[in-house]
Design a protein around this motif. Structure first.
Motif, PDB file in Angstrom:
ATOM      1  N   ALA A 119      29.649  47.977  41.133  1.00  0.00           N
ATOM      2  CA  ALA A 119      30.575  48.918  40.373  1.00  0.00           C
ATOM      3  C   ALA A 119      32.023  48.160  39.921  1.00  0.00           C
ATOM      4  N   PHE A 120      32.409  47.763  41.059  1.00  0.00           N
ATOM      5  CA  PHE A 120      33.761  47.004  40.901  1.00  0.00           C
ATOM      6  C   PHE A 120      33.770  45.999  39.950  1.00  0.00           C
ATOM      7  N   SER A 121      32.639  45.054  39.998  1.00  0.00           N
ATOM      8  CA  SER A 121      32.568  43.808  39.299  1.00  0.00           C
ATOM      9  C   SER A 121      32.333  44.147  37.689  1.00  0.00           C
ATOM     10  N   LYS A 122      31.404  45.154  37.451  1.00  0.00           N
ATOM     11  CA  LYS A 122      31.242  45.555  35.747  1.00  0.00           C
ATOM     12  C   LYS A 122      32.462  46.292  35.412  1.00  0.00           C
ATOM     13  N   ARG A 123      33.436  46.729  36.131  1.00  0.00           N
ATOM     14  CA  ARG A 123      34.644  47.501  35.767  1.00  0.00           C
ATOM     15  C   ARG A 123      35.550  46.316  35.315  1.00  0.00           C
ATOM     16  N   ALA A 124      35.777  45.279  36.545  1.00  0.00           N
ATOM     17  CA  ALA A 124      36.631  44.213  36.208  1.00  0.00           C
ATOM     18  C   ALA A 124      36.091  43.335  35.093  1.00  0.00           C
ATOM     19  N   PHE A 125      34.830  42.985  34.935  1.00  0.00           N
ATOM     20  CA  PHE A 125      34.498  42.167  33.782  1.00  0.00           C
ATOM     21  C   PHE A 125      35.041  42.846  32.442  1.00  0.00           C
ATOM     22  N   GLU A 131      39.694  44.273  27.908  1.00  0.00           N
ATOM     23  CA  GLU A 131      41.064  45.177  27.728  1.00  0.00           C
ATOM     24  C   GLU A 131      42.304  44.024  28.091  1.00  0.00           C
ATOM     25  N   VAL A 132      41.921  43.046  28.282  1.00  0.00           N
ATOM     26  CA  VAL A 132      42.953  41.837  28.423  1.00  0.00           C
ATOM     27  C   VAL A 132      43.768  42.285  29.729  1.00  0.00           C
ATOM     28  N   ARG A 133      43.432  42.594  30.820  1.00  0.00           N
ATOM     29  CA  ARG A 133      43.983  42.704  31.874  1.00  0.00           C
ATOM     30  C   ARG A 133      44.160  41.486  32.931  1.00  0.00           C
TER      31      ARG A 133
END
Length: 211
Positions: A119-125, A131-133
């Motif tokens: 879940a974290f990896s999916k959101r971080a990708f 989103e250019v974060r």
């Protein structure tokens, strides 16, 4: 004893091709029913050890005002794969190439909780490529974890521990010793090695054969 998953997916969040593979392997998991283990690595460590040509290529592209036909086609291929994968990308961004050590320590801190890691990896990708974060900012990583429903501050604290740092080094050393030269590196049944998003059909072919 629980059997080992048939797939091991060694990855670094900084690679667009890894994002494609991370996304596109989901359909293969559904079709085959295969189990997967997500394994965080530091791709810079791999490059330093066995694939320093990557840095020379980056310098060459940065210095050229006009890309060669091959360079232009590589950019088109990235766009084509993004469309195929259903991924909106704003890439390359001002944060590329990313220094991913903080992000991958975050992932390593979650490795024993595979659902949370996914879940974290999916959101971080998505945060990095759409989103250019900045994944090199621990505050951004905490925010991403919180957005995923995880406890970002707790993960941050765990990510900077000596145990987590050593685990990330161990994962990276392990995949190098098994023949890796980049991200993603995928293994089926421990022995069959595949590299990159475009080899996913071969991964599925191997999974459909008798283990």
């Amino acid at each position: 004893m629980t059997p080992d998953p048939r797939i091991e997916f060694f990855y670094d969040l900084s690679s667009p091709w890894t994002y494609f593979a991370f996304t596109n392997i989901q359909a293969i998991l559904r079709r085959t029913g295969a189990e997967i283990r997500w394994r965080p690595i530091l791709v810079g460590g791999i490059f330093n050890a066995v694939n320093q040509e990557v840095y020379a290529t980056r310098e060459r592209l940065a210095e050229r005002n006009e890309h060669s036909p091959k360079d232009r086609f590589s950019g088109l291929t990235l766009r084509y794969w993004a469309e195929y994968s259903g991924i909106e990308m704003d890439f390359p961004s001002k944060f590329h190439p990313a220094r991913s050590v903080h992000a991958m320590r975050f992932c390593t801190a979650l490795e024993t909780q595979q659902d949370h890691l996914f879940a974290f990896s999916k959101r971080a990708f998505a945060a990095y490529f759409t989103e250019v974060r900045n994944l090199d900012d621990p505050n951004v990583l905490v925010a991403i974890a919180n957005e995923t429903g995880l406890q970002g501050e707790e993960i941050l604290e765990k990510s900077v521990s000596g145990k987590t740092k050593q685990k990330l080094r161990d994962n990276t050393d392990e995949v190098i010793s098994r023949g890796a030269f980049g991200s993603p590196t995928i293994f089926v049944d421990r022995t069959k090695i595949y590299f990159g998003n475009d080899q996913l059909p071969l991964v599925e072919f191997a999974l459909k054969r008798a283990p």
